[in-house]
Design a protein around this motif. Structure first.
Motif, PDB file in Angstrom:
ATOM      1  N   ARG A   9      38.682 -28.577  22.715  1.00  0.00           N
ATOM      2  CA  ARG A   9      37.576 -29.528  22.625  1.00  0.00           C
ATOM      3  C   ARG A   9      36.231 -28.843  22.400  1.00  0.00           C
ATOM      4  NH1 ARG A   9      40.779 -33.752  21.714  1.00  0.00           N
ATOM      5  NH2 ARG A   9      42.172 -34.204  23.464  1.00  0.00           N
ATOM      6  N   ASN A  10      36.207 -27.548  22.582  1.00  0.00           N
ATOM      7  CA  ASN A  10      34.939 -26.812  22.492  1.00  0.00           C
ATOM      8  C   ASN A  10      35.094 -25.543  21.658  1.00  0.00           C
ATOM      9  OD1 ASN A  10      33.176 -28.271  24.755  1.00  0.00           O
ATOM     10  ND2 ASN A  10      35.254 -28.037  25.541  1.00  0.00           N
TER      11      ASN A  10
ATOM     12  N   GLU B 238      33.513 -35.398  25.922  1.00  0.00           N
ATOM     13  CA  GLU B 238      34.665 -34.520  26.051  1.00  0.00           C
ATOM     14  C   GLU B 238      34.268 -33.052  25.973  1.00  0.00           C
ATOM     15  OE1 GLU B 238      37.782 -35.541  23.372  1.00  0.00           O
ATOM     16  OE2 GLU B 238      37.620 -37.673  23.751  1.00  0.00           O
ATOM     17  N   ARG B 239      32.992 -32.770  25.829  1.00  0.00           N
ATOM     18  CA  ARG B 239      32.540 -31.397  25.679  1.00  0.00           C
ATOM     19  C   ARG B 239      31.889 -30.909  26.966  1.00  0.00           C
ATOM     20  NH1 ARG B 239      32.257 -29.604  20.562  1.00  0.00           N
ATOM     21  NH2 ARG B 239      30.545 -28.208  21.055  1.00  0.00           N
TER      22      ARG B 239
ATOM     23  N   TYR C  89      40.455 -23.611  24.250  1.00  0.00           N
ATOM     24  CA  TYR C  89      39.294 -24.502  24.273  1.00  0.00           C
ATOM     25  C   TYR C  89      39.334 -25.459  23.083  1.00  0.00           C
ATOM     26  CZ  TYR C  89      37.799 -20.624  27.258  1.00  0.00           C
ATOM     27  OH  TYR C  89      37.738 -19.643  28.222  1.00  0.00           O
TER      28      TYR C  89
ATOM     29  N   GLU D 287      34.199 -33.276  18.504  1.00  0.00           N
ATOM     30  CA  GLU D 287      34.667 -34.132  19.579  1.00  0.00           C
ATOM     31  C   GLU D 287      33.505 -34.936  20.147  1.00  0.00           C
ATOM     32  OE1 GLU D 287      37.724 -34.593  20.530  1.00  0.00           O
ATOM     33  OE2 GLU D 287      38.533 -33.153  19.107  1.00  0.00           O
TER      34      GLU D 287
END
Length: 414
Positions: free
Chosen positions: A333-334, A204-205, A331, A200
């Motif tokens: 995006r992470n 966004e992180r 999660y 990502e």
């Protein structure tokens, strides 16, 4: 466009071979130690505490690999990372073969666990990147291959140790070298595959510091840690327990361990859709409780209840992939950070767990040494150690229940 699609399709197949083959090798490397440890203990004249220290010390290698694999994959690429993981396992097999004492075997195991840690994190990150559709199903399928190899690993290991080559037995040294050499097979397609970074955007992180403030993240760590300590301890201690407590042969004990992993394998193949239906956290509560009850009941029932050791595999098997699915959902995006954070801390728990099991066995042996024979005190120690394994599964259920209540209050049940 058709040529591009065909090329992507071929590359996807290569990556599937790496993921599925990697989990297959991972299962072998983790679970051939069951039949090998009693012979290793006899040859090197090690006591139970030394075995516990050996497994705990080498878990440090696993933990070390977990801390740098994510960073390495981002800096050097997934191809080099996985190649180093597979390669270190091949080299460790050679080192185990030539290990002549406790120090040497500890160093060789340390290297093998570094390879295992790199492989687990690397495969998890790669799977999260390529399994964009049907992620839960594909994750469970990938971990099914771990269960598949784990099922047959003890039988294959026990059989190979008795094979004669040039007039002498292959033994545990030769068996390790031969089995770990198989790491070359999934390594080869990985060298020809293309790994595209689909992470990502940085905006966004979140940072690791921000992630560590999430109480849910720490609860997930606790859930996975208790579950994995219980799961991995079976591979290291079940054969030892059955041989020394019940007088079973190495072959019979290895078959019971294989039965555990057969239940383990089928559970990961069959229960995946069920966990999707009833929810990840509820699944964790029910399944880990079932595993813990089976393990404790097996000790209470004695030799006639030995089948419950195998049945415990049904409950403990889905814990790891279910937690991975939960991390991916919570999660999105992470996911790579969440996986690295969770598995690294789980590695610390694994070190503590192995030390605790070995220490509990030795402490209980000493406690009963004055009131009974050496055999009776040994059996009491092994029973106490295995009760701790069952207790870890029950604690996994308890922490899952706390997680469920926390997510329910926040209306974020997964």
């Amino acid at each position: 466009m058709s040529r591009l699609s065909a090329g992507l399709s071929k590359n996807y197949i290569l990556l599937l071979i790496v993921v599925f083959g990697g989990f297959l090798i991972f299962g072998f490397s983790e679970n051939i130690k069951g039949p090998a440890l009693p012979r290793m203990q006899s040859d090197l004249k090690l006591d139970e505490l030394q075995i516990g220290v050996l497994l705990a010390f080498n878990s440090l290698g696993y933990l070390l690999a977990c801390t740098f694999t994510g960073w390495l994959s981002n800096r050097a690429g997934m191809k080099l990372t996985l190649s180093l993981a597979f390669g270190s396992m091949v080299i460790s097999g050679v080192c185990i073969y030539f290990a002549a004492n406790y120090t040497a075997i500890s160093a060789a195991y340390f290297l093998m666990y570094i390879g295992n840690g790199m492989l687990e994190i690397g495969l998890a990150i790669l799977a999260a990147k390529i399994f964009i559709k049907n992620t839960g199903t594909m994750m469970n399928l990938a971990h099914f291959f771990y269960g598949l190899s784990s099922t047959f690993a003890p039988i294959i290991a026990a059989s190979l140790m008795g094979v004669e080559i040039f007039g002498s037995e292959l033994g545990w040294r030769g068996m390790y070298m031969l089995m770990l050499a198989l790491s070359i097979l999934p390594m080869m397609p990985g060298l020809f595959a293309r790994y595209k970074n689909e992470g990502e955007p940085a905006a966004e992180r979140i940072s690791l510091k921000e992630f560590a403030r999430d109480k849910v993240a720490w609860l997930i760590v606790a859930v996975l840690s208790f579950g994995v300590v219980s799961e991995l301890a079976v591979g290291g201690w079940l054969v030892n327990f059955l041989e020394k407590a019940y007088g079973w042969s190495n072959d019979s004990s290895s078959k019971m361990l294989s039965a555990f992993f057969f239940c383990f394998m089928l559970a990961r193949l069959v229960l995946g859709p069920i966990t999707d239906k009833i929810g990840y956290t509820m699944s964790l509560i029910i399944l880990s409780a079932f595993s813990g009850i089976c393990s404790v009941a097996a000790i209470i029932a004695g030799e006639s209840g030995a089948f419950l050791f195998a049945l415990a595999g049904v409950g403990i098997a889905p814990i790891y992939p279910t937690v991975m699915a939960l991390l991916a959902k919570r999660y999105p995006r992470n996911a790579d950070m969440a996986i690295t954070f969770t598995v690294t801390l789980m590695g610390i728990a694994s070190v503590i767990g192995n030390l605790a099991i070995g220490g509990i066995i030795e402490w209980t042996k000493q406690l009963f040494a004055d009131s009974g024979s050496s055999q009776e005190s040994l059996v009491a120690g092994l029973q106490a150690g295995y009760l701790f394994i069952g207790a870890c599964a029950l604690l996994c259920s308890v922490t899952s229940l706390i997680l469920y209540r926390m997510l329910r209050r926040a209306q974020q049940i997964l």
